[in-house]
Design an enzyme around this catalytic site. Structure first.
Site, short mmCIF file in Angstrom:
data_model
loop_
_atom_site.label_atom_id
_atom_site.label_comp_id
_atom_site.label_asym_id
_atom_site.label_seq_id
_atom_site.Cartn_x
_atom_site.Cartn_y
_atom_site.Cartn_z
N ARG A 75 1.17 -1.06 0.20
CA ARG A 75 0.31 0.07 -0.21
C ARG A 75 0.71 1.27 -0.29
O ARG A 75 0.89 1.97 -1.23
CB ARG A 75 -0.85 -0.09 1.31
CG ARG A 75 -1.86 0.87 0.79
CD ARG A 75 -1.75 2.47 1.03
NE ARG A 75 -1.49 3.24 2.62
CZ ARG A 75 -1.13 3.49 3.37
NH1 ARG A 75 -0.78 5.26 2.09
NH2 ARG A 75 -0.78 4.26 4.49
N GLU A 76 1.43 1.43 0.96
CA GLU A 76 2.40 2.76 1.10
C GLU A 76 3.51 2.67 0.45
O GLU A 76 3.82 3.64 -0.38
CB GLU A 76 3.03 2.68 2.32
CG GLU A 76 4.11 4.18 2.75
CD GLU A 76 3.68 5.35 2.86
OE1 GLU A 76 3.95 5.74 1.80
OE2 GLU A 76 2.43 5.38 3.44
N HIS A 135 -7.03 -0.02 2.72
CA HIS A 135 -6.32 1.26 3.03
C HIS A 135 -7.56 2.52 2.18
O HIS A 135 -7.39 2.83 1.03
CB HIS A 135 -5.06 1.70 2.96
CG HIS A 135 -4.79 3.19 3.87
ND1 HIS A 135 -4.54 3.42 4.69
CD2 HIS A 135 -4.70 4.16 3.07
CE1 HIS A 135 -4.67 4.98 5.34
NE2 HIS A 135 -3.92 5.79 3.65
N ARG A 195 -10.13 0.05 11.23
CA ARG A 195 -9.59 1.08 12.13
C ARG A 195 -9.67 2.72 11.26
O ARG A 195 -10.08 2.64 10.40
CB ARG A 195 -8.24 0.80 11.83
CG ARG A 195 -7.45 2.01 11.81
CD ARG A 195 -5.81 2.59 10.97
NE ARG A 195 -5.86 3.32 10.10
CZ ARG A 195 -5.28 3.21 9.66
NH1 ARG A 195 -4.21 2.74 8.79
NH2 ARG A 195 -6.18 4.28 8.64
N HIS A 256 2.10 5.87 12.68
CA HIS A 256 2.76 5.38 11.24
C HIS A 256 2.56 6.53 11.15
O HIS A 256 2.50 8.07 10.99
CB HIS A 256 0.49 5.93 9.73
CG HIS A 256 2.02 5.16 9.04
ND1 HIS A 256 1.39 4.69 7.86
CD2 HIS A 256 2.03 6.58 8.26
CE1 HIS A 256 1.71 4.87 6.78
NE2 HIS A 256 2.61 5.76 6.79
N HIS A 258 6.23 9.13 8.77
CA HIS A 258 7.02 9.04 8.18
C HIS A 258 8.72 9.07 7.70
O HIS A 258 9.23 10.20 9.85
CB HIS A 258 6.57 9.91 6.35
CG HIS A 258 4.95 9.24 5.83
ND1 HIS A 258 6.00 9.22 4.77
CD2 HIS A 258 4.04 8.75 6.01
CE1 HIS A 258 4.53 8.46 3.70
NE2 HIS A 258 3.68 7.97 4.66
N HIS A 353 39.47 -3.03 17.02
CA HIS A 353 37.74 -3.52 16.94
C HIS A 353 37.85 -4.60 16.53
O HIS A 353 37.04 -5.21 17.26
CB HIS A 353 36.68 -2.05 16.15
CG HIS A 353 36.01 -1.68 16.32
ND1 HIS A 353 34.63 -0.84 16.29
CD2 HIS A 353 36.52 0.20 16.21
CE1 HIS A 353 34.42 0.78 16.24
NE2 HIS A 353 35.86 0.89 17.07
#
Length: 495
Positions: A75-76, A135, A195, A256, A258, A353
Site C-alpha cells: 500500500r504505502e 486502506h 481502524r 504510522h 514517515h 575493533h
C-alpha cells in the site's frame, strides 16, 4: 563461530548475495562483499548476560514486548517513486511477508483502480495467515468497495489538520466525526475489523484529535491510528501524544511514521513505549517521499529490546530475502548502511575493533548477525588493520608464524595500504610471500609493484618503522620512570 572459516576462506565473495541484478542492471552487492573484507573466526559469545541491560524500563503501558506489525509495502510502498507491482510481484511479496510472520498486510485501496481492486481480491484468496487490510478514504463508497473484496479489515483515513481540511478535502470536524461514525458502523456490521486514522495527526489540533478518537472508540472501533504524515514528529512528541491518547481510548492504537526527518524508527519505538499496539512498516522503508518505518530497521531496534519475543514471532533470517525481492522489484540497491542487511552492517575495520571482535563479538556488536542469518566480517587489508586480525587471517591460511613475525607482516600490509588500495588477494599474497621468505633463501616480492610504488612502499615502511621505534622508546622511558617512582615510594615507606 560466525561464519565457519573453512567454508569461506577461499570463496570469491564474502557473505550472502544481496539480491539479483536490478532492472537497471545494477547488482545489489553482497553483505560484506568489498575488497579487503573476509569472514574471520570469532569466539562464541552470543550475549552471555542472563538479563538484557538494554531492555526498556518496565512500564505497564509499554508494548515493546507485545507489538504487532501492519506491513504496508503493498500500500504505502506502491506510493514509492519507482514502484510498479504487477499482480505476480504482489503475490510474491505478500507470501514472503506472510512467511516472515507479519500480523497484517495492507493493500492499496480498491478504489484506486480496477487492477487494484482485482489484486486485492486475488490476495484475499491466497489463504495467508496474516490478516489482509485495505486502506481507503473515509466515505461509504470506498468502504463498501473495500468490504466487497473480501478483506479481513478496512483502514479508513481522513485529514484532520488545518492544512488538509482547508487544502485537501475541505471538510470540517463535524463532518469528519459524523462520516467516521457512519463508515465504522457499516464496516462493523459486515463483520470486518475497522481502524479509523487521522491524517497529519501531529499538525492537528489536540482537542479535535481526542474528540474524534473518543467518539469512534465509544462505538467500538478496533483501532485508532496516529499518522505522522509529513515526518515532522520527534520521539518526545510521539511519546506525549500516544501516552495522552492511551488515557482516552480503550481500543488498540496504530501508528504510522514517515521518515522525512530520519525519526521513523525512533518514533515507532517511542510509540510502543507509550502504549501503542501496532506499527506500520514497509520493506526497506519505501513509500511516499522518503518512506516510512522500515521493517528490517524496526526488527533491529526491537531485537535489542526483547530478543526472545522478536525471535519467537518472526523468521528473522528471511528479512534479507524479502528486501532483495522488493529492491529488485523497484530497481534500487539495498543501502550500504541499511540495518541488518547493508553490506557494512556487521563489518569491522579498525584494528582495536577487530581485536575485540575476535575475542568477544558483543564488544562492538549490539546485534548478533546470526539471528538474521547474516555473517560478520573483518576488513584486514587496510592501513587501519591490527596484528590480531592479520594473525587470525594467517591461521585461516594455514601459516604458522610467531607474534613478532605477524607484527612484522602487519607493518608491511599497513605500509602497502599507504601506497595503494589493497584487495583481499593482495593482503593474502603479502602474508603468504612473507611466510615463504622466512624460511627460504630465494626471496619472493611481497607484491608486484611499479618502480614508483616500490619507492613509496619503502618510504612508508621506513616511516612506520620510525614510528614503531619511537613508541617502543617512549614505552621504555615510561616503564623506567614508573620503576623509579615505585622505588622511591617503597624507600619512603621503609624510612
Amino acid at each position: 563461530m560466525c561464519p565457519v572459516p573453512d567454508e569461506v576462506a577461499d570463496a570469491p565473495t564474502n557473505g550472502h548475495a544481496n539480491g539479483h541484478a536490478n532492472g537497471n542492471g545494477v547488482s545489489n552487492g553482497t553483505n560484506g562483499s568489498h575488497s579487503g573484507y573476509r569472514a574471520i573466526p570469532t569466539n562464541q559469545n552470543t550475549r552471555p548476560q542472563s538479563s538484557n541491560p538494554y531492555a526498556p524500563v518496565q512500564d505497564f503501558l509499554s508494548n515493546v514486548s507485545s507489538f504487532k506489525i501492519i506491513e504496508s509495502t503493498l500500500r504505502e510502498g506502491e506510493q514509492f517513486a519507482n514502484a510498479f507491482f504487477d499482480t505476480e510481484t504482489k503475490i510474491k511479496i505478500a507470501k514472503a511477508l506472510d512467511d516472515f510472520g507479519v500480523d497484517y498486510i495492507e493493500l492499496t485501496s480498491p478504489a484506486a483502480s480496477e487492477q487494484s481492486r482485482l489484486d486485492c481480491e486475488t490476495i484475499c484468496k491466497l489463504g495467508l495467515k496474516a490478516k489482509i487490510l485495505t486502506h481507503v478514504r473515509c466515505n461509504m463508497n470506498d468502504a463498501k468497495l473495500a468490504v466487497a473484496t473480501g478483506v479481513d479489515g478496512v483502514d479508513v483515513v481522513i485529514g484532520t489538520s488545518s492544512h488538509l481540511m482547508e487544502h485537501s478535502h475541505g471538510k470540517d470536524m463535524t463532518y469528519i466525526k459524523n462520516t467516521a461514525i457512519e463508515v465504522i458502523e457499516y464496516v462493523k456490521s459486515q463483520g470486518k475489523e475497522i481502524r479509523f486514522s487521522s491524517e497529519d495527526s501531529f499538525r492537528s489540533d489536540l482537542v479535535d484529535l481526542l474528540t474524534i478518537y473518543s467518539a469512534v472508540d465509544k462505538i467500538g472501533v478496533n483501532r485508532v491510528g496516529i499518522a505522522d504524515t509529513v515526518g515532522c514528529a520527534t520521539p518526545r512528541q510521539v511519546y506525549d501524544l500516544v501516552r495522552t491518547l492511551r488515557g482516552v481510548v480503550s481500543c488498540d492504537i496504530e501508528t504510522h511514521f514517515h521518515n522525512d526527518t530520519g525519526c521513523a524508527i525512533a518514533n515507532a519505538y517511542c510509540a510502543l513505549e507509550a502504549g501503542a499496539t501496532h506499527i506500520d512498516t514497509s520493506v526497506i522503508g519505501i513509500g511516499e517521499r522518503n518512506g516510512i518505518t522500515p521493517l528490517g530497521g524496526l526488527m533491529a531496534r526491537m531485537i535489542v529490546a526483547d530478543r526472545d519475543y522478536v525471535k519467537s514471532k518472526y523468521k528473522l533470517e528471511k528479512i534479507k530475502e524479502i528486501e532483495d525481492l522488493v529492491a529488485e522489484a523497484v530497481e534500487i540497491n539495498v543501502p550500504f548502511n541499511n540495518p541488518i542487511t547493508g553490506f557494512c552492517a556487521f563489518t569491522h575495520k579498525a584494528g582495536i575493533h577487530a581485536k575485540a571482535i575476535l575475542n568477544n563479538p558483543s564488544t562492538y556488536e549490539i546485534i548478533d548477525p546470526t539471528d538474521f542469518g547474516m555473517s560478520r566480517y573483518v576488513h584486514f587489508a587496510s592501513r587501519l588493520t591490527g596484528w590480531n586480525a592479520i594473525k587470525s587471517r594467517a591461521e585461516q591460511l594455514g601459516l604458522d608464524m610467531s607474534d613478532e613475525q605477524i607484527k612484522a607482516v602487519t607493518l608491511k600490509i599497513k605500509a602497502m595500504a599507504d601506497v595503494r588500495p589493497l584487495a583481499i588477494d593482495d593482503a593474502d599474497s603479502i602474508i603468504r610471500n612473507f611466510h615463504f621468505n622466512l624460511s627460504n633463501d630465494q626471496q619472493r616480492p611481497l607484491l608486484k609493484l611499479t618502480n614508483e610504488e616500490k619507492e613509496k612502499f619503502t618510504k612508508a615502511e621506513m616511516d612506520l618503522n620510525k614510528e614503531k621505534a619511537k613508541k617502543e622508546l617512549d614505552a621504555a622511558v615510561d616503564a623506567q620512570s614508573q620503576g623509579s617512582i615505585t622505588e622511591k615510594v617503597q624507600q619512603a615507606t621503609v624510612s
